[in-house]
Every structure is written in C-alpha cells, then in structure tokens.
Scaffold this active site. Structure first.
Site, PDB file in Angstrom:
ATOM      1  N   LYS A 188      -9.418   2.527  -1.886  1.00 38.07           N
ATOM      2  CA  LYS A 188      -9.637   1.837  -0.601  1.00 38.07           C
ATOM      3  C   LYS A 188     -10.987   2.228   0.011  1.00 38.07           C
ATOM      4  CE  LYS A 188      -7.150   0.946   3.762  1.00 38.07           C
ATOM      5  NZ  LYS A 188      -5.884   1.246   4.480  1.00 38.07           N
ATOM      6  N   GLU A 243       0.856  -1.200   0.000  1.00 39.97           N
ATOM      7  CA  GLU A 243       0.000   0.000   0.000  1.00 39.97           C
ATOM      8  C   GLU A 243       0.894   1.253   0.000  1.00 39.97           C
ATOM      9  OE1 GLU A 243      -2.149   0.068   3.684  1.00 39.97           O
ATOM     10  OE2 GLU A 243      -3.451   1.746   3.105  1.00 39.97           O
ATOM     11  N   CYS A 263      -5.258  -3.284   2.308  1.00 40.38           N
ATOM     12  CA  CYS A 263      -4.966  -3.367   3.743  1.00 40.38           C
ATOM     13  C   CYS A 263      -6.206  -3.584   4.609  1.00 40.38           C
ATOM     14  CB  CYS A 263      -4.176  -2.129   4.171  1.00 40.38           C
ATOM     15  SG  CYS A 263      -3.238  -2.430   5.700  1.00 40.38           S
TER      16      CYS A 263
HETATM   17  C1  ACM Z   1      -3.998  -0.007   7.150  1.00 36.90           C
HETATM   18  O1  ACM Z   1      -5.109  -0.160   6.627  1.00 36.90           O
HETATM   19  N1  ACM Z   1      -3.000   0.548   6.486  1.00 36.90           N
HETATM   20  C2  ACM Z   1      -3.744  -0.442   8.511  1.00 36.90           C
END
Ligand code: ACM
Length: 263
Positions: free
Chosen positions: A111, A39, A144
């Site tokens: 995201k 990420e 993530c």
């Molecule tokens: C995250 O979602 N970077 C912990």
C-alpha cells in the site's frame, strides 16, 4: 468472458485461522477467474503497535498460513484471488495485497498511501503500481485509501490494467462513489472489496462501511453488497472493453492527455 467477484466479510483480529475458515465457508461452490477479498484479511485492522500486529503478519512469498490457504482456495475457485494481508518484510510490516493462484503468489503490492494511524504500524509501500496477466486479462492492485489519490488508478490504467482489484477496510463514506469516477476516467473495471463491522482500540471504535462493489468501464455497478453482512457477488465481464479509451470520434482518454502541462 471473464468472471470477477468479491468476498465481503468481517476479519477477526488475532485469529488468522478464523479468517481463513470464514473465507473458505463463503467460497464453497464459488468459481471465478478473479476474486477480491478485503484489506488486512488475515489480521484485522486495529493494533496498538507493530509488535502487537507482527505475530499475525507473514512474508509475501507464500510460506505463511494465510497465503498458503489462499493458494489452496484458488485451486478450488479455479482462478486468482487478490487479498489484503499484513506482510512481514525485511525492515518491518507492510499493508499489502497479494495475487495468488493455485501455483502460488503471482505478485505482491504494498500500500502506497497509508491512512491515519496505519503510519504507526506499517512502512510506506515501495512496490509501485504494476499489472499482471491472468487468462488474458490485465489486472492491477491498489489498497483502500489509494482511492483518494487519482494517480494510483491512473498509473495502473496507464500500465495497461483492465481491471483494478481494490481490497479495502473503508471507514469514510466516499470511496464507493469516488470509484465510479476512478473507473470512468480510466475506462477500467474495478472491484472494491470492503469489510464490515466495528473494531475498537483504547475505547475508540472504528466502523467499516461494507458496500463492496463491481464497476464496469463506465462506472456502472454490476454488483453491490449491503453495508453489513457477509456477501459474495460475481459478474461476467469482457476485460478487453477496457482497452477502448475512445469517448467519441474526436476524443480518446489517453491520447488526449497533455502531460507536458501537468507538471
Ligand atoms: C483505509 O485505507 N483502510 C481507510
């Protein structure tokens, strides 16, 4: 067979060129159909405000330096590269993942579930969960903290994803174990590419947990990185195994769902 892999490294804040150079060095001689990077691999993680991060973010159309470099590197690796990156959109910044091949950007995922202070930097993702095809394999992206919401992996699996590409900057210790269940309960391959190292903002350190992994459709680890250190791993898989949702003669993971009772 289809070769998948990950490139665990430690992105440096405020230095896109250094991050491109690190990936380039680690990918020397590597060939794979699908490679996953962490990420925010262009920018690093901790920033005080959107204006602080914006100079290192870039559009999702491939016109910026990071995605252009990935396009060039995908030409060398001979497949598609999925990487997390700070995306500059029309209304603000997104914590995104791009799938890039030698021809350019195939798809961008923004995201959905922002973690902690990410809510101060990024807009919540608006793309939803989709699948793209590469050499006959169906691939979906999540980023993530999406791991903590089983709907993310489930939605990708229901959309036909055989492989989940999962760029991460994990700080809690649970994900690598939880993804075993995400793979098993959806019968999909998953590649969680995490970063390692510590960043600090206003005297508050944040340590990332490494241990990137490739899981098969039964949640078995085909490869795993150590908690610290640069690490590249690949594994050969048959993506079509993910199409078989049958558990035994009487149970099929998807056919046996009872969505009318889930509301
Ligand atoms: C995250 O979602 N970077 C912990």
């Amino acid at each position: 067979m289809f070769t998948v892999g990950f490139v665990q490294f430690r992105p440096v804040r405020r230095d896109v060129a250094a991050n491109v150079a690190a990936v380039e060095r680690l990918l020397a001689g590597v060939r794979a159909d699908l490679l996953v990077l962490p990420e925010l691999a262009n920018s690093g993680y901790l920033y005080a405000a959107p204006a602080d991060l914006a100079p290192y973010a870039e559009p999702g159309d491939g016109s910026g330096p990071f995605l252009a470099a990935l396009r060039r590197l995908a030409g060398q690796t001979g497949g598609v590269i999925v990487a997390g990156f700070a995306e500059r959109g029309g209304e603000g910044l997104y914590n995104s993942a791009a799938a890039v091949d030698a021809g350019g950007v195939l798809q961008v995922y923004r995201k959905t579930h922002l973690f902690a202070d990410e809510k101060l930097l990024f807009l919540p993702g608006d793309t939803g969960f989709r699948t793209f095809e590469h050499r006959g394999a169906a691939i979906g992206m999540m980023v993530c903290f999406d791991w903590h919401f089983p709907e993310a992996a489930r939605t990708l699996a229901l959309a036909g994803s055989q492989i989940i590409a999962h760029p991460s900057n994990l700080v809690m210790p649970y994900c690598q174990t939880a993804m075993v269940t995400r793979s098993l309960e959806n019968r999909v391959f998953s590649i969680t590419c995490n970063r390692y190292g510590t960043e600090e903002l206003d005297g508050n350190p944040l340590t990332f947990t490494g241990a990137s992994q490739i899981l098969d459709t039964l949640g078995r680890r085909l490869a795993q990185a150590p908690v610290e250190g640069d690490y590249v791993a690949t594994a050969k898989i048959d993506p079509a195994l993910a199409d078989n949702k049958r558990i035994n003669a009487r149970n099929d993971l998807f056919a046996d769902r009872r969505p009318e009772l889930y509301a």
